[in-house]
Design a protein around this motif. Structure first.
Motif, PDB file in Angstrom:
ATOM      1  N   PRO A 254      78.922 -97.454 -17.607  1.00  0.00           N
ATOM      2  CA  PRO A 254      79.577 -96.412 -16.798  1.00  0.00           C
ATOM      3  C   PRO A 254      81.027 -96.752 -16.478  1.00  0.00           C
ATOM      4  CG  PRO A 254      77.394 -96.926 -15.937  1.00  0.00           C
ATOM      5  CD  PRO A 254      77.683 -97.943 -16.995  1.00  0.00           C
ATOM      6  N   ARG A 255      81.873 -95.727 -16.472  1.00  0.00           N
ATOM      7  CA  ARG A 255      83.299 -95.819 -16.126  1.00  0.00           C
ATOM      8  C   ARG A 255      84.104 -96.606 -17.148  1.00  0.00           C
ATOM      9  NH1 ARG A 255      83.567 -98.866 -11.337  1.00  0.00           N
ATOM     10  NH2 ARG A 255      85.775 -98.351 -11.269  1.00  0.00           N
ATOM     11  N   CYS A 256      83.551 -96.847 -18.339  1.00  0.00           N
ATOM     12  CA  CYS A 256      84.286 -97.535 -19.402  1.00  0.00           C
ATOM     13  C   CYS A 256      84.751 -96.515 -20.440  1.00  0.00           C
ATOM     14  CB  CYS A 256      83.415 -98.592 -20.082  1.00  0.00           C
ATOM     15  SG  CYS A 256      83.069-100.035 -19.058  1.00  0.00           S
ATOM     16  N   ARG A 257      85.920 -96.761 -20.995  1.00  0.00           N
ATOM     17  CA  ARG A 257      86.479 -95.858 -22.006  1.00  0.00           C
ATOM     18  C   ARG A 257      87.072 -96.689 -23.137  1.00  0.00           C
ATOM     19  NH1 ARG A 257      90.639 -91.321 -20.151  1.00  0.00           N
ATOM     20  NH2 ARG A 257      88.706 -90.628 -19.137  1.00  0.00           N
ATOM     21  N   LEU A 258      86.708 -96.342 -24.374  1.00  0.00           N
ATOM     22  CA  LEU A 258      87.264 -97.016 -25.541  1.00  0.00           C
ATOM     23  C   LEU A 258      88.666 -96.488 -25.807  1.00  0.00           C
ATOM     24  CD1 LEU A 258      85.442 -98.106 -28.674  1.00  0.00           C
ATOM     25  CD2 LEU A 258      87.563 -96.865 -28.948  1.00  0.00           C
ATOM     26  N   MET A 259      89.628 -97.393 -25.927  1.00  0.00           N
ATOM     27  CA  MET A 259      91.026 -96.991 -26.060  1.00  0.00           C
ATOM     28  C   MET A 259      91.510 -97.036 -27.516  1.00  0.00           C
ATOM     29  SD  MET A 259      91.435 -96.343 -22.928  1.00  0.00           S
ATOM     30  CE  MET A 259      93.177 -95.921 -22.920  1.00  0.00           C
ATOM     31  N   THR A 260      91.364 -98.183 -28.173  1.00  0.00           N
ATOM     32  CA  THR A 260      91.865 -98.317 -29.544  1.00  0.00           C
ATOM     33  C   THR A 260      90.928 -99.188 -30.365  1.00  0.00           C
ATOM     34  OG1 THR A 260      93.205-100.274 -29.020  1.00  0.00           O
ATOM     35  CG2 THR A 260      94.285 -98.115 -28.833  1.00  0.00           C
ATOM     36  N   VAL A 261      91.037 -99.037 -31.688  1.00  0.00           N
ATOM     37  CA  VAL A 261      90.345 -99.908 -32.643  1.00  0.00           C
ATOM     38  C   VAL A 261      91.404-100.438 -33.603  1.00  0.00           C
ATOM     39  CG1 VAL A 261      88.599-100.071 -34.445  1.00  0.00           C
ATOM     40  CG2 VAL A 261      88.210 -98.589 -32.457  1.00  0.00           C
ATOM     41  N   ALA A 262      91.540-101.762 -33.687  1.00  0.00           N
ATOM     42  CA  ALA A 262      92.530-102.381 -34.574  1.00  0.00           C
ATOM     43  C   ALA A 262      91.814-103.048 -35.739  1.00  0.00           C
ATOM     44  CB  ALA A 262      93.357-103.405 -33.807  1.00  0.00           C
ATOM     45  N   ARG A 263      92.324-102.743 -36.967  1.00  0.00           N
ATOM     46  CA  ARG A 263      91.750-103.341 -38.177  1.00  0.00           C
ATOM     47  C   ARG A 263      92.878-103.598 -39.163  1.00  0.00           C
ATOM     48  NH1 ARG A 263      87.592 -99.625 -40.983  1.00  0.00           N
ATOM     49  NH2 ARG A 263      86.411-100.131 -39.081  1.00  0.00           N
ATOM     50  N   ASP A 264      93.003-104.850 -39.591  1.00  0.00           N
ATOM     51  CA  ASP A 264      94.036-105.222 -40.570  1.00  0.00           C
ATOM     52  C   ASP A 264      95.418-104.763 -40.130  1.00  0.00           C
ATOM     53  OD1 ASP A 264      92.023-106.275 -42.173  1.00  0.00           O
ATOM     54  OD2 ASP A 264      91.728-104.372 -43.232  1.00  0.00           O
ATOM     55  N   ASP A 265      95.766-105.061 -38.876  1.00  0.00           N
ATOM     56  CA  ASP A 265      97.091-104.751 -38.318  1.00  0.00           C
ATOM     57  C   ASP A 265      97.362-103.252 -38.223  1.00  0.00           C
ATOM     58  OD1 ASP A 265      97.626-107.473 -38.113  1.00  0.00           O
ATOM     59  OD2 ASP A 265      98.438-107.554 -40.148  1.00  0.00           O
ATOM     60  N   ALA A 266      96.324-102.438 -38.303  1.00  0.00           N
ATOM     61  CA  ALA A 266      96.498-100.986 -38.177  1.00  0.00           C
ATOM     62  C   ALA A 266      95.600-100.473 -37.058  1.00  0.00           C
ATOM     63  CB  ALA A 266      96.157-100.275 -39.491  1.00  0.00           C
ATOM     64  N   LEU A 267      96.072 -99.434 -36.360  1.00  0.00           N
ATOM     65  CA  LEU A 267      95.289 -98.801 -35.305  1.00  0.00           C
ATOM     66  C   LEU A 267      94.548 -97.601 -35.879  1.00  0.00           C
ATOM     67  CD1 LEU A 267      97.773 -98.902 -32.275  1.00  0.00           C
ATOM     68  CD2 LEU A 267      95.878-100.456 -32.782  1.00  0.00           C
TER      69      LEU A 267
END
Length: 388
Positions: A254-267
């Motif tokens: 609860p109250r958590c939000r996924l912001m970004t996913v980084a893979r191989d220096d790319a968002l």
């Protein structure tokens, strides 16, 4: 009589000024923004200031600094995690330096002269004095015997008793050297006997919590008066619960939000990224969600002992006790138990706040707290009675 009055003044002035100055210092730390290194220095200088003011006023500076540290440490916005880690490093450095200096004052071969009485004193403190003091002190609180036993065994003696034993030595009192050697030997025995058995004592007392990896990075979110939120980064590990799941479909706490996913220096946009081992995921959420998030992104480890028990069922803590007891219970519920959920009934049945793995019997049901979060029992293991 004079000693009693002096003791009362020291504790009274030290306690009152420690709380007042700690509250002021905590508010100052919440309102200023400095680098973590400078914040650690500010904390040290603030503690020294509190000690000096209280000592000058005739109070106990040690008590005042302790209360100040308790107040600041429990204020989410007063210090950052990085500053706390810096302070932890300073504390270890100070302890190491203190033990080194105190060790220079000890003549090792003279310790053997007091080895027998010192060991007797150490055993009396470990097995009689501290357990009795802990039992009396915790009478008003809801601690069970296992927890009291663990607290009693954790009475480690460190540098402070040795420093206190130095005071008679500095005053030139008779037999002060003997007192110092006995104190040093008692501390050494405590560290060797109690310090090396902490994990064993935690297992025997069933107070050992499952370990979890810390986030790769963690930063407190500023600019909001809402409950403290942290921006945390986790690495997706092989065979974790998150691997192979699309990022925007993760079941976050609860109250958590996924912001970004980084893979191989790319968002990558979360709605298009299927998580793979090695991805770095940034999540915004409360600090209390770290254990759950760590388990989500980490490779599953060997289950704790209580989860290795073959439960017949694992139920939600929100399930109604009357429904479960109606099927598997061996006695009627009381009027107070009838409207309760499994979680509420278990929390009411435990003498102290439970931890994962604690078991209780209600209406003939053997219930175990399998998964907990923020003091709530999310999952309950049900073990049905076995007939001979």
């Amino acid at each position: 009589m004079a000693a009693a009055v002096r003791l009362l003044v020291q504790f009274g002035v030290g306690g009152a000024l420690g709380l007042a100055l700690g509250y002021c210092l905590a508010n100052v730390l919440e309102r200023i923004r400095v680098a973590e290194g400078l914040q650690a220095i500010l904390l040290c200088s603030g503690g020294a200031m509190v000690f000096a003011i209280v000592q000058s006023a005739g109070g106990s500076g040690f008590l005042a600094v302790y209360l100040t540290g308790m107040l600041i440490g429990n204020r989410d916005r007063a210090v950052s995690p990085d500053a706390m880690r810096a302070m932890d490093g300073m504390a270890w450095l100070a302890q190491s330096a203190m033990f080194l200096l105190l060790g220079l004052l000890v003549t090792p071969h003279r310790i053997w002269d007091v080895a027998v009485p010192a060991m007797a004193v150490a055993l009396f403190l470990m097995l009689v004095a501290r357990p009795l003091a802990v039992w009396i002190s915790l009478l008003p609180f809801r601690f069970n015997a296992r927890e009291k036993g663990f607290i009693a065994w954790m009475g480690l003696r460190g540098a402070v008793p040795i420093v206190l034993a130095l005071f008679p030595l500095l005053q030139g009192m008779p037999d002060a050297g003997l007192l110092f050697r006995i104190a040093f030997a008692v501390v050494l025995a405590s560290l060797l006997l109690q310090g090396t058995t902490v994990p064993l004592a935690a297992r025997l007392g069933r107070v050992l919590r499952p370990a979890y990896p810390e986030p790769l990075a963690r930063e407190r979110l500023h600019g909001t008066r809402a409950p403290a939120m942290d921006l945390m980064q986790f690495e997706v590990q092989p065979d974790s619960a998150a691997a192979g799941v699309r990022a925007d479909r993760l079941e976050l706490p609860p109250r958590c939000r996924l912001m970004t996913v980084a893979r191989d220096d790319a968002l990558l946009p979360p709605e298009q990224a299927v998580l793979q081992a090695g991805d770095t995921v940034s999540v915004l959420g409360p600090a209390s969600s770290v254990p759950t998030l760590a388990r989500l992104f980490s490779t599953p480890e060997r289950a704790p002992v209580w989860q290795q028990v073959p439960h017949d069922f694992v139920l939600s803590g929100d399930a109604l006790l009357r429904d479960v007891a109606g099927l598997y219970g061996t006695r009627d519920l009381t009027p107070g138990e009838y409207p309760s959920t499994l979680e509420a009934a278990m929390l009411n049945a435990f003498a102290t706040p439970p931890v994962e793995g604690d078991t209780v019997e209600i209406a003939g049901l053997n219930l175990t707290a399998v998964r907990m979060e923020d003091g709530r029992i999310l999952q309950v293991g049900l073990r049905l009675p076995r007939r001979a």
